[in-house]
Motif scaffolding. Structure first.
Motif, mmCIF file in Angstrom:
data_model
loop_
_atom_site.group_PDB
_atom_site.id
_atom_site.type_symbol
_atom_site.label_atom_id
_atom_site.label_comp_id
_atom_site.label_asym_id
_atom_site.label_seq_id
_atom_site.Cartn_x
_atom_site.Cartn_y
_atom_site.Cartn_z
ATOM 1 N N TYR A 35 0.819 -1.217 0.000
ATOM 2 C CA TYR A 35 0.000 0.000 0.000
ATOM 3 C C TYR A 35 0.849 1.262 0.000
ATOM 4 O O TYR A 35 0.486 2.273 -0.573
ATOM 5 C CB TYR A 35 -0.912 -0.034 1.225
ATOM 6 C CG TYR A 35 -1.859 1.126 1.321
ATOM 7 C CD1 TYR A 35 -1.696 2.086 2.306
ATOM 8 C CD2 TYR A 35 -2.920 1.264 0.438
ATOM 9 C CE1 TYR A 35 -2.571 3.146 2.414
ATOM 10 C CE2 TYR A 35 -3.794 2.324 0.540
ATOM 11 C CZ TYR A 35 -3.616 3.262 1.529
ATOM 12 O OH TYR A 35 -4.476 4.317 1.628
ATOM 13 N N CYS A 77 3.986 1.037 -3.519
ATOM 14 C CA CYS A 77 3.727 1.056 -4.953
ATOM 15 C C CYS A 77 3.404 2.447 -5.441
ATOM 16 O O CYS A 77 2.742 3.217 -4.751
ATOM 17 C CB CYS A 77 2.544 0.152 -5.276
ATOM 18 S SG CYS A 77 2.977 -1.561 -5.082
ATOM 19 N N VAL A 105 1.398 5.239 -7.191
ATOM 20 C CA VAL A 105 -0.034 5.397 -7.323
ATOM 21 C C VAL A 105 -0.371 5.423 -8.799
ATOM 22 O O VAL A 105 0.098 6.273 -9.545
ATOM 23 C CB VAL A 105 -0.487 6.706 -6.660
ATOM 24 C CG1 VAL A 105 -1.955 6.920 -6.889
ATOM 25 C CG2 VAL A 105 -0.165 6.667 -5.188
ATOM 26 N N ASN A 113 -6.280 3.524 -12.622
ATOM 27 C CA ASN A 113 -6.821 2.461 -13.442
ATOM 28 C C ASN A 113 -7.930 3.041 -14.287
ATOM 29 O O ASN A 113 -8.958 3.463 -13.769
ATOM 30 C CB ASN A 113 -7.356 1.355 -12.513
ATOM 31 C CG ASN A 113 -7.670 0.115 -13.283
ATOM 32 O OD1 ASN A 113 -7.927 0.171 -14.488
ATOM 33 N ND2 ASN A 113 -7.629 -1.009 -12.604
ATOM 34 N N THR A 143 -11.525 1.058 -14.093
ATOM 35 C CA THR A 143 -12.388 1.218 -12.932
ATOM 36 C C THR A 143 -12.463 2.653 -12.458
ATOM 37 O O THR A 143 -13.176 2.957 -11.516
ATOM 38 C CB THR A 143 -11.876 0.362 -11.759
ATOM 39 O OG1 THR A 143 -10.553 0.802 -11.465
ATOM 40 C CG2 THR A 143 -11.844 -1.097 -12.136
ATOM 41 N N SER A 163 -10.413 4.415 -10.778
ATOM 42 C CA SER A 163 -10.002 4.631 -9.391
ATOM 43 C C SER A 163 -8.495 4.465 -9.305
ATOM 44 O O SER A 163 -7.847 4.038 -10.261
ATOM 45 C CB SER A 163 -10.680 3.615 -8.481
ATOM 46 O OG SER A 163 -10.210 2.337 -8.822
ATOM 47 N N PHE A 164 -7.972 4.825 -8.159
ATOM 48 C CA PHE A 164 -6.533 4.688 -7.958
ATOM 49 C C PHE A 164 -6.204 3.265 -7.545
ATOM 50 O O PHE A 164 -6.896 2.659 -6.741
ATOM 51 C CB PHE A 164 -6.068 5.638 -6.859
ATOM 52 C CG PHE A 164 -6.070 7.058 -7.309
ATOM 53 C CD1 PHE A 164 -7.104 7.899 -6.964
ATOM 54 C CD2 PHE A 164 -5.040 7.546 -8.079
ATOM 55 C CE1 PHE A 164 -7.099 9.213 -7.370
ATOM 56 C CE2 PHE A 164 -5.035 8.851 -8.491
ATOM 57 C CZ PHE A 164 -6.072 9.682 -8.141
ATOM 58 N N THR A 165 -5.155 2.749 -8.091
ATOM 59 C CA THR A 165 -4.711 1.413 -7.686
ATOM 60 C C THR A 165 -3.325 1.527 -7.095
ATOM 61 O O THR A 165 -2.497 2.319 -7.534
ATOM 62 C CB THR A 165 -4.629 0.470 -8.896
ATOM 63 O OG1 THR A 165 -3.818 1.079 -9.876
ATOM 64 C CG2 THR A 165 -5.997 0.170 -9.448
ATOM 65 N N VAL A 166 -3.085 0.724 -6.078
ATOM 66 C CA VAL A 166 -1.731 0.639 -5.546
ATOM 67 C C VAL A 166 -1.318 -0.810 -5.489
ATOM 68 O O VAL A 166 -1.166 -1.387 -4.422
ATOM 69 C CB VAL A 166 -1.614 1.290 -4.152
ATOM 70 C CG1 VAL A 166 -1.360 2.752 -4.288
ATOM 71 C CG2 VAL A 166 -2.867 1.051 -3.327
ATOM 72 N N GLU A 167 -1.201 -1.388 -6.683
ATOM 73 C CA GLU A 167 -0.751 -2.771 -6.715
ATOM 74 C C GLU A 167 0.342 -2.892 -7.729
ATOM 75 O O GLU A 167 0.232 -2.365 -8.827
ATOM 76 C CB GLU A 167 -1.903 -3.682 -7.121
ATOM 77 C CG GLU A 167 -2.631 -4.221 -5.916
ATOM 78 C CD GLU A 167 -3.774 -5.089 -6.356
ATOM 79 O OE1 GLU A 167 -4.749 -5.145 -5.617
ATOM 80 O OE2 GLU A 167 -3.669 -5.680 -7.451
ATOM 81 N N CYS A 168 1.378 -3.551 -7.363
ATOM 82 C CA CYS A 168 2.483 -3.640 -8.308
ATOM 83 C C CYS A 168 3.493 -4.630 -7.793
ATOM 84 O O CYS A 168 3.371 -5.163 -6.707
ATOM 85 C CB CYS A 168 3.171 -2.278 -8.418
ATOM 86 S SG CYS A 168 3.896 -1.793 -6.851
#
Lengths: 401, 485
Positions: free
Chosen positions: B293, B296, B298, B301, B304, B306-311
């Motif tokens: 969280y 990654c 920011v 996406n 969707t 929205s903001f994603t914090v996956e990487c």
């Protein structure tokens, strides 16, 4: 300086609201101004030929403004102040010119080891230099002079903001092609001269209270004549490769070269005239360089907005009760007096090029691409390939992994 | 900035000695500058009316709650409670997500700007200047529009490409921002009034310097945020920790004054704060490096919205083994130690925050002393204004940004892709070809299959373009250049 101001006030008070009486004293003044004007214009052409004497201009402008700050605040005795101002000027110049050098001389920089390190950590080095200056300023604060020192700090920074960023933009424009450097500056000079002439011969209604010698007739006459001048000048220059090509650095011969295929802007095209002009001039189509259309926009800006820079400088001089910025050029005042209308022009040309003319530079994009990691490069390559395949420019190929 | 205390002097009211020493400093300034003021009046620098330095600004409810306590303890309580409230607020904000963070940063920026401009008003008695307030806020909006537009265009590239008006705005963004700024500049020139020229120029410069300091810093904070929340949290926490630790060390051990500008700062506080902050930063970096969280970048996406914090965490957030240098080995009897590389970076960030950060505080103290104000404003009871809290953060955000740009991050891949897609198709093909040729020159020979594949592809492309004459004669000169091998 006060004595000089008074004497000059006696000789140069020439309201343009009505045609002037010719006195011998006035003629002498005009001769001086006229000769110096011609000298400056020839010097201008010499500079184009010789290269970056622009740097010296910047230094002189900066010095003039800082000197005014000294005299306004009686701050000659402030400790460290002069050193700090020049130090900040050096830092900011180093930052801007380093960025330009990194962009334009990319291959040369990659070859030489010390240059490569300097360019890779360029921002960090510039920031460290600036911080050193900042810390020296804080350590130099003396108990009784806090306010003065803060004023001078602010004065230095605003001066840097105005003078150095403008000059940086000028250099950027120059690298796009000398024509982007010559035409804007010539338009501003022409507007100055033409507005003066129109005001001299026809001037009656004052333009703005700030500069009582400017008139509406001069303003509008200057606008039209500058547009015509701009169109003619760009017609003449667009034919020469020397002016039109981006300045590039040839890695093999270690020199600047201006050799290229002129872009579409500088190739003659046919334009159909709108109907009212057709009936007026009797031509159906006209051959123009597209650049001439752009030059109309540049000239209009120079005539309409350029004078605001001049009013700003007039207000500044009036606020601090000085007649001229300095006495560098006899009859004309300091360098800043000549360049006050150029303030906004350089920024405008830079923004104009970035918005309307230039797309991203392919070789620069390649450089950035090569600096990425391998998996990122491949990802981009595959995306680009997919994009091109979609549009039909590439047959379907297998992905590189 | 919390003031460090000198020890000794012991009893009595530290807070009133606080006020008294400040008052003495003010008196000294005034007496000392009397001669200066005469000279100044020629240069027309006006006197500053004393700010509300000595009145009690705490709100009524707090006063009532703490009625029973002696005044000195009351002040400590107020400051302590507000400190804890601010720190909890900080943690709350972190949980609320990127959009909330951006909004908070913008709010702080606007409040800082307002505080400094208000000081300018008071200094120059310039409430009656025509247009001035409007122009200052207008310039603030212009500069913010410029910076946030650039950021949005970078990070929300896909979204921007979809919406037609956004695409127009982003393509001509610089031109629009410049036109807005020019309109403000012209309004300023037209608003110059005969008797107030100098005041108006002063306020113009004041506005611009304030914008330079406040808005660029906040913009850099947002950019750091997009690199990964950890680059936002760790620097700010380091500065806060340094503040608190230097205060505590100075309170307990402080003897030697540090700098004449802030007589309450001590060397013991400075050095103690430095070491404590380095340790704190080290530990905090260790804790945060484990969460995706925080680590990654920011990303937005576009599907969707929205903001994603996956990487995949980058290398600096992956545990690595470091062999200790011989000296440390003897002390600790460990050969190797498992660390996140980010922890090494955090040592540099902490050092900067402790050593150079205080200079931002001295700058603000000098500023307050120069203009004879005790605090920037009275927004936070016991602490002063927002600027008082953020004065040490000035340089930290810039340093973090420059640090990331120089040592951590390479060019942004999505940005490079955007630029590629903006080229003409012929240029894109040329670029691809050049890329492959360069790669061929620089890569080892175990890419033979790929090379052959590429050659075939481009020979095919070459033929196809020549036969189809997609763009007339323009393709031929470009492709001729690339037919080297």
């Amino acid at each position: 300086m006060e004595r000089q101001m008074e004497s000059r006030r006696g000789t140069q008070d020439s309201p343009r609201c009505r045609p002037l009486l010719m006195t011998p004293q006035r003629w002498r003044n005009w001769w001086v101004r006229g000769i110096l004007t011609l000298a400056m214009i020839s010097f201008f052409f010499l500079i184009i030929y010789l290269g970056p004497i622009v740097l010296m201009m910047i230094i002189k402008c900066f010095q003039e403004i800082i000197t005014i700050g000294y005299s306004v605040y009686h701050s000659y005795h402030l400790p460290w102040f002069r050193t700090l101002s020049w130090y900040f000027l050096l830092c900011v110049n180093y930052f801007f010119y380093g960025e330009t050098v990194t962009d334009c001389f990319f291959t040369l920089v990659q070859r030489e080891e010390p240059l490569r390190i300097l360019s890779k950590y360029h921002r960090f080095i510039s920031f460290a230099l600036y911080l050193t200056g900042f810390c020296m300023f804080v350590l130099s604060l003396v108990k009784k002079h806090y306010r003065l020192q803060f004023y001078m700090f602010g004065w230095t920074h605003v001066t840097l903001l105005i003078v150095v960023t403008q000059s940086h933009f000028i250099i950027h424009n120059l690298f796009e092609g000398m024509i982007w450097f010559i035409v804007p500056i010539s338009c501003v000079i022409c507007n100055d001269i033409m507005a003066y002439m129109f005001g001299f011969f026809f001037g009656r209604t004052p333009l703005i209270k700030l500069s009582p010698k400017k008139t509406w007739e001069g303003f509008i006459g200057g606008l039209f004549s500058t547009i015509v001048f701009g169109i003619m000048l760009s017609y003449v220059m667009s034919g020469w490769r020397y002016f039109v090509c981006p300045v590039e650095f040839n890695n093999d011969s270690n020199r600047f070269q201006v050799d290229c295929e002129p872009s579409e802007l500088f190739q003659l095209q046919d334009y159909t005239l709108p109907s009212f002009l057709e009936s007026f001039t009797g031509w159906t189509t006209v051959r123009l360089y597209p650049f001439q259309i752009h030059s109309i926009a540049l000239s209009s800006f120079a005539s309409i907005m350029g004078p605001f820079g001049g009013f700003f400088a007039s207000g500044f001089k009036r606020a601090f009760k000085i007649k001229d910025f300095a006495n560098t050029i006899p009859g004309h005042g300091g360098i800043m007096d000549r360049f006050d209308c150029q303030y906004l022009m350089a920024t405008f040309v830079n923004v104009y090029i970035a918005s309307f003319i230039r797309g991203p530079n392919p070789s620069k994009v390649i450089q950035q691409l090569l600096a990425l990691r391998i998996d990122q490069q491949l990802h981009i390559f595959n995306s680009l390939k997919a994009h091109l395949t979609e549009k039909g420019f590439l047959p379907a190929l297998e992905d590189l992994s | 900035m919390t003031e460090l205390r000198k020890r000794g002097g012991g009893g009595g009211d530290p807070d009133s000695t606080d006020n008294i020493s400040d008052k003495e400093a003010d008196l000294d300034d005034r007496l000392g500058t009397d001669g200066e003021c005469d000279g100044d009046s020629k240069a027309d620098t006006p006197d500053v009316p004393l700010s509300t330095a000595d009145t009690d600004n705490t709100p009524q409810y707090l006063n009532k709650a703490l009625e029973g306590l002696p005044p000195r303890w009351k002040n400590y309580w107020i400051r302590g409670v507000l400190s804890i409230a601010m720190i909890s607020g900080f943690f709350l904000i972190i949980y609320m997500g990127p959009i909330a963070l951006i909004l908070i940063v913008m709010t702080v920026q606007i409040k800082c700007f307002q505080e400094i401009i208000t000081i300018g008003y008071r200094v120059y008695h310039s409430y009656e200047l025509p247009w001035f307030r409007t122009l200052s806020w207008y310039f603030l909006i212009c500069v913010n529009y410029f910076f946030y537009g650039e950021t949005l265009a970078d990070y929300f590239g896909a979204l921007v490409q979809r919406e037609e008006p956004l695409q127009f705005l982003s393509r001509y963004h610089r031109f629009i921002s410049f036109a807005l700024y020019l309109a403000g500049f012209c309004m300023f020139v037209l608003s110059l009034v005969k008797k107030h020229y100098r005041l108006q120029f002063y306020m113009f410069a004041w506005t611009h310097v304030t914008l330079l300091i406040v808005v660029t810093q906040s913009h850099l904070v947002i950019q750091n945020l997009f690199e990964g929340k950890i680059w936002f949290i760790v620097p700010i926490s380091i500065v806060i920790c340094n503040d608190i630790m230097a205060y505590l060390f100075g309170f307990f051990f402080g003897r030697t004054p540090l700098i004449k500008l802030s007589p309450k700062k001590t060397w013991e506080g400075f050095i103690g704060g430095y070491f404590a902050t380095v340790v704190f930063g080290f530990i905090l970096a260790y804790l945060l490096s484990q969460c995706q969280y925080f680590v990654c970048p920011v990303g937005f996406n576009s599907e969707t919205n929205s903001f994603t914090v996956e990487c995949e965490p980058s290398e600096i957030f992956l545990m690595q083994e470091y062999t200790l240098p011989a000296t440390l080995q003897n002390i600790l009897t460990w050969k190797t130690v498992n660390l996140y590389p980010f922890q090494i970076h955090s040592i540099f960030l902490s050092s900067f925050g402790s050593l150079i950060g205080p200079f931002g505080g001295f700058f603000a103290s000098g500023f307050k002393r120069a203009f004879k104000i005790k605090d920037f404003a009275n927004t936070i009871p016991g602490h002063g204004g927002i600027m008082d809290r953020f004065d040490c953060q000035y340089l930290m955000a810039t340093f973090t940004h420059v640090y990331i740009a120089s040592f951590i991050r390479g060019p942004n891949p999505s940005k490079v892709l955007q630029q590629l897609l903006m080229l003409q198709p012929v240029q894109q093909l040329g670029t691809t070809w050049e890329y492959l040729v360069v790669k061929k020159e620089t890569h080892s020979t175990n890419n033979n299959k790929k090379k052959i594949g590429c050659f075939i592809a481009f020979f095919y492309v070459d033929l196809r373009i020549n036969f189809n004459m997609l763009h007339g004669e323009q393709t031929v000169p470009i492709l001729k250049r690339y037919r080297r091998s």
